[in-house]
Write an enzyme that holds these catalytic residues in place. Structure first.
Site, PDB file in Angstrom:
ATOM      1  N   GLY A   7       0.861  -1.128  -0.222  1.00  0.00           N
ATOM      2  CA  GLY A   7       0.112   0.117   0.067  1.00  0.00           C
ATOM      3  C   GLY A   7       0.874   1.253  -0.068  1.00  0.00           C
ATOM      4  CB  VAL A  11      -0.773   5.069   6.197  1.00  0.00           C
ATOM      5  CG1 VAL A  11      -0.145   4.069   7.190  1.00  0.00           C
ATOM      6  CG2 VAL A  11      -2.048   5.832   6.882  1.00  0.00           C
ATOM      7  N   GLY A  12       1.377   4.101   4.028  1.00  0.00           N
ATOM      8  CA  GLY A  12       2.264   3.316   3.390  1.00  0.00           C
ATOM      9  C   GLY A  12       3.554   3.896   3.018  1.00  0.00           C
ATOM     10  CG  ASN A  93     -10.784  -2.381   3.370  1.00  0.00           C
ATOM     11  OD1 ASN A  93     -10.649  -2.216   2.373  1.00  0.00           O
ATOM     12  ND2 ASN A  93     -10.762  -1.499   4.487  1.00  0.00           N
ATOM     13  CB  VAL A 116      -1.727  -0.509   8.833  1.00  0.00           C
ATOM     14  CG1 VAL A 116      -2.033   0.851   9.387  1.00  0.00           C
ATOM     15  CG2 VAL A 116      -0.343  -0.811   9.480  1.00  0.00           C
ATOM     16  CG  HIS A 173      -7.610   1.235  15.925  1.00  0.00           C
ATOM     17  ND1 HIS A 173      -7.288   2.292  16.558  1.00  0.00           N
ATOM     18  CD2 HIS A 173      -7.790   1.638  14.519  1.00  0.00           C
ATOM     19  CE1 HIS A 173      -6.655   3.287  15.832  1.00  0.00           C
ATOM     20  NE2 HIS A 173      -7.008   2.806  14.614  1.00  0.00           N
TER      21      HIS A 173
END
Length: 307
Positions: A7, A11-12, A93, A116, A173
């Protein structure tokens, strides 16, 4: 050492940058979008002369470059969009994650997986079931990020450095995460002794909504600096075999009276992944909150599409 980041979004890519700048491993950046991982990796390589790192970073749409990875970090997936149900997000996902795990394991059978992709507790659970790996080799980002947010808010409230705070955030989370003031330490003292109960609840509420607060401010993007820093911290603990304790999404087998579920709990990380799960001496009320959070995760796990 070799680390793969799947990814190449915010973020990645930021994680890949943080890791290559630490200069302890080669980094492979993979994404399905043609040109994105290649271009971002090339851009990072052109900073080697200035920053002095000597390890290699490469980008590709193929998993061939990931072969022999010691650690695979999965950030691939989509964010929840307006009008999309949580079950729809889980389904999309989950499909992405299955493909990532199967392709990664095919060329890196001994890798440790750090998840993640959201909802991270459920995606970590799915990774364990799909990969059939031992639980020490699969864990997810949760309490490191949520704890970092709590520490930032405490630092603002008490006028201390965030590094003076050892936060304790457990459970899902997500909306049912549990903040433990009694186990959150500020310069050696429990948060429960430093602020009154209403302020504790306010800090907890802001932490629960920490990601949403950033989205509301930025409008068109979500958090990626703190998430990538949190994952880099986890990866560093594994790579250096530090044994550092931090809260991660982990699969439980009777710890805290819970089994066959993934939630955020304190673990010690090292070269083999999770060295051990730490059981805090929770009182009845604290334990009940954790079990309620675990039930919320179970409901999301139940939404996983059957295969």
């Amino acid at each position: 050492m070799k680390i793969t980041v799947v990814g190449a979004g915010n973020v990645g890519a930021t994680l890949a940058q943080r890791l290559i700048e630490k200069n302890f491993a080669d980094v492979a950046l993979v994404d399905v979008v043609e040109g994105i991982p290649q271009g971002k990796a090339l851009d990072m390589r052109q900073s080697a002369n200035t920053l002095g790192f000597t390890h290699k970073i490469t980008g590709s749409n193929s998993y061939d470059i990931t072969a022999g990875s010691d650690i695979v970090v999965v950030t691939a997936g989509i964010a929840r969009k307006p009008g999309m149900t949580r079950d729809e997000l889980v389904g999309i996902n989950a499909k992405i994650l299955r493909e990532v795990i199967e392709k990664s394991l095919a060329v890196s059978p001994h890798a440790i997986f750090v998840i993640v992709t959201n909802p991270v507790d459920t995606m970590t659970y799915l990774t364990l079931k799909v990969s059939k790996l031992p639980r020490n080799r699969v864990f997810g980002l949760s309490g490191v990020l949520d704890g970092g947010r709590l520490a930032a808010f405490i630092a603002e409230e008490l006028n201390v450095n965030a590094s003076d705070v050892t936060p304790c955030v457990m459970g899902e989370h997500g909306g049912s995460m549990v903040i433990y003031p009694r186990f959150t330490i500020v310069n050696g003292k429990p948060l429960s002794e430093l602020v009154d109960e209403p302020k504790q609840k306010a800090l907890a509420e802001r932490t629960v909504n920490g990601g949403a607060e950033i989205v509301a401010i930025m409008k068109t993007s979500s958090a990626f600096y703190a998430p990538s820093a949190s994952v880099a911290h986890m990866v560093n603990a594994v790579a250096t075999d530090s044994g550092a304790m931090m809260n991660c999404a982990a699969y439980l087998e009777s710890e805290y009276g819970l089994s066959d579920v993934v939630i955020g709990v304190p673990v010690k990380l090292g070269r083999g992944g999770i060295k051990n799960i730490v059981e805090l001496p929770l009182n009845a009320e604290e334990l009940a909150a954790l079990k309620a959070s675990a039930e919320a995760v179970r409901k999301t796990i139940a939404a996983l599409p059957a295969q």
